[in-house]
Design a protein around this motif. Structure first.
Motif, short mmCIF file in Angstrom:
data_model
loop_
_atom_site.label_atom_id
_atom_site.label_comp_id
_atom_site.label_asym_id
_atom_site.label_seq_id
_atom_site.Cartn_x
_atom_site.Cartn_y
_atom_site.Cartn_z
N PRO A 35 0.83 -1.20 0.00
CA PRO A 35 0.00 0.00 0.00
C PRO A 35 0.87 1.25 0.00
O PRO A 35 1.92 1.30 0.62
CB PRO A 35 -0.79 -0.13 1.31
CG PRO A 35 -0.78 -1.59 1.62
CD PRO A 35 0.51 -2.09 1.12
N GLN A 36 0.40 2.28 -0.66
CA GLN A 36 1.15 3.52 -0.78
C GLN A 36 0.43 4.64 -0.07
O GLN A 36 -0.78 4.78 -0.14
CB GLN A 36 1.31 3.89 -2.27
CG GLN A 36 2.04 2.83 -3.06
CD GLN A 36 3.50 2.74 -2.68
OE1 GLN A 36 4.18 3.75 -2.54
NE2 GLN A 36 3.99 1.53 -2.49
N GLY A 37 1.19 5.50 0.62
CA GLY A 37 0.63 6.69 1.22
C GLY A 37 0.53 7.79 0.19
O GLY A 37 0.90 7.63 -0.97
N GLN A 42 5.94 3.66 1.52
CA GLN A 42 5.51 2.28 1.58
C GLN A 42 5.09 1.90 2.99
O GLN A 42 5.60 2.40 3.97
CB GLN A 42 6.65 1.37 1.13
CG GLN A 42 6.98 1.49 -0.34
CD GLN A 42 8.04 0.50 -0.75
OE1 GLN A 42 8.76 -0.04 0.08
NE2 GLN A 42 8.13 0.24 -2.04
N SER A 43 4.13 1.01 3.07
CA SER A 43 3.73 0.46 4.37
C SER A 43 3.83 -1.05 4.28
O SER A 43 3.56 -1.65 3.25
CB SER A 43 2.30 0.88 4.72
OG SER A 43 1.39 0.35 3.79
N GLU A 44 4.25 -1.66 5.39
CA GLU A 44 4.41 -3.10 5.38
C GLU A 44 4.23 -3.65 6.78
O GLU A 44 4.47 -2.98 7.77
CB GLU A 44 5.78 -3.49 4.83
CG GLU A 44 6.95 -2.84 5.56
CD GLU A 44 8.29 -3.20 4.94
OE1 GLU A 44 8.38 -4.27 4.31
OE2 GLU A 44 9.24 -2.41 5.09
N SER A 45 3.80 -4.90 6.82
CA SER A 45 3.64 -5.63 8.07
C SER A 45 4.86 -6.52 8.25
O SER A 45 5.20 -7.29 7.36
CB SER A 45 2.36 -6.46 8.04
OG SER A 45 2.17 -7.15 9.25
N ARG A 46 5.53 -6.39 9.40
CA ARG A 46 6.78 -7.09 9.60
C ARG A 46 6.81 -7.76 10.97
O ARG A 46 6.01 -7.44 11.86
CB ARG A 46 7.98 -6.13 9.51
CG ARG A 46 8.21 -5.54 8.14
CD ARG A 46 9.40 -4.60 8.16
NE ARG A 46 10.61 -5.26 8.67
CZ ARG A 46 11.49 -5.91 7.92
NH1 ARG A 46 11.30 -5.99 6.61
NH2 ARG A 46 12.57 -6.46 8.45
N GLY A 61 6.60 4.24 5.50
CA GLY A 61 7.62 5.18 5.07
C GLY A 61 9.02 4.72 5.40
O GLY A 61 9.26 3.58 5.83
N LYS A 62 9.96 5.62 5.21
CA LYS A 62 11.38 5.31 5.42
C LYS A 62 12.02 6.41 6.25
O LYS A 62 11.48 7.50 6.38
CB LYS A 62 12.10 5.17 4.07
CG LYS A 62 11.59 4.03 3.21
CD LYS A 62 12.36 3.96 1.89
CE LYS A 62 11.85 2.82 1.02
NZ LYS A 62 12.59 2.75 -0.27
N SER A 91 5.81 12.05 8.58
CA SER A 91 7.07 11.39 8.91
C SER A 91 6.89 9.88 8.81
O SER A 91 5.79 9.38 8.56
CB SER A 91 7.50 11.76 10.34
OG SER A 91 6.54 11.30 11.27
N ARG A 92 7.98 9.18 9.01
CA ARG A 92 7.88 7.74 9.11
C ARG A 92 7.08 7.37 10.36
O ARG A 92 7.24 7.99 11.42
CB ARG A 92 9.27 7.10 9.18
CG ARG A 92 9.21 5.58 9.16
CD ARG A 92 10.56 4.92 9.15
NE ARG A 92 10.40 3.47 9.01
CZ ARG A 92 11.40 2.60 9.03
NH1 ARG A 92 12.64 3.02 9.20
NH2 ARG A 92 11.17 1.31 8.88
#
Length: 305
Positions: A35-37, A42-46, A61-62, A91-92
């Motif tokens: 998914p993109q903001g 980028q967003s991710e599940s980790r 984000g980064k 922000s991230r």
């Protein structure tokens, strides 16, 4: 003629197969896309691990600095779901499922504020974040404070969301909170507790989300985390020397000297009291909450764009 009639269906089949493969590839790419903001973040599940147990978090984000969201007792990353889109433009953002909660593992261990602080550190290291502004709702406040004690160099600031900097009461009072959670009907007791904290203005949809997170949290986690908050060792009056934003409800739960006491702990304090909301104020007023946090970041030149 026979050759022509046999070739036409074959060509049609080839076109159909190509079309089908194209559609399937498109669906596959859509399903696996991150998914993109609004700014392309980028967003991710980790997952990372702490003492062999998996800790789940979501990263948006980064960057080497981030806004790190810490939910409260019996809750999960879902608490921040409606806030992240606007915050991640600034922000991230990282949202953690504390050990025993959400999608994180739920081993039979003591769920102390120190364990939770170590989990926050493990997430930051896995995400490549060197320093963070910690946003702690309810139990997330003593977690953020314990993190600051252990890792002051990694703490840029703290945002207190209807959380306390001193004990909720003496041992007798705390035992009164914990005892019903040890009983067989703990679900009813916990639901009543959450309903009382939520207040009358909480919508049915938010009540259901909060209740769902509570029901997914094992009883031993609920009890142990509450015992962790009753630990007198976490309530020392040592100073918090980074900027602090405290947003509390206008509730009789908070003593009249709350602001004065908070300032004695956090000299660089911005203090707000919100009316017409309950304990889950950030879920009730996500836009207003995001605006208050972003204003705090801007005022203190934190997490520069």
């Amino acid at each position: 003629m026979k050759l022509i009639t046999t070739r036409i269906p074959m060509l049609q089949r080839l076109k159909y197969v190509r079309l089908l493969l194209s559609v399937l590839c498109g669906l596959l790419l859509a399903a696996t896309a991150v998914p993109q903001g609004s700014k392309g973040s980028q967003s991710e599940s980790r997952y990372t691990s702490l003492d062999g147990a998996r800790i789940h978090y979501q990263s948006y984000g980064k960057g080497r600095e981030a806004l790190l969201l810490i939910h409260g007792w019996s809750c999960s990353t879902d608490s921040w779901r409606d806030l992240i889109p606007d915050l991640s433009k600034r922000s991230r953002v990282i949202a953690i499922d504390l050990p025993g909660h959400g999608l994180s593992d739920k081993p039979q261990v003591a769920y102390t504020m120190d364990l939770f602080a170590q989990a926050v550190d493990a997430v930051m290291r896995d995400a490549g974040v060197k320093r963070a502004v910690l946003v702690g709702h309810s139990m997330g406040t003593p977690v953020a404070r314990q993190f600051y004690r252990k890792y002051p160099q990694k703490t840029l600031a703290i945002v207190i969301v209807d959380g306390s900097l001193r004990p909720f009461g003496d041992k007798k009072l705390m035992e009164g909170f914990i005892a019903p959670l040890r009983a067989s009907n703990y679900k009813e007791a916990g639901a009543g507790m959450l309903a009382g904290m939520g207040g009358p203005s909480l919508s049915p949809e938010l009540k259901e989300r909060i209740q769902t997170s509570f029901l997914k949290t094992p009883q031993y986690v609920l009890v142990s985390a509450m015992e962790g908050m009753a630990d007198e060792s976490i309530w020392g009056q040592d100073k918090i020397n980074v900027p602090v934003l405290a947003i509390l409800t206008k509730s009789p739960f908070w003593p009249a000297d709350t602001e004065q006491f908070y300032r004695s702990i956090a000299p660089r304090l911005d203090f707000q009291r919100w009316d017409g909301v309950g304990h889950f104020l950030m879920m009730e007023k996500p836009k207003e909450f995001d605006a208050a946090v972003i204003a705090f970041l801007d005022k203190n030149a934190l997490l520069k764009k």
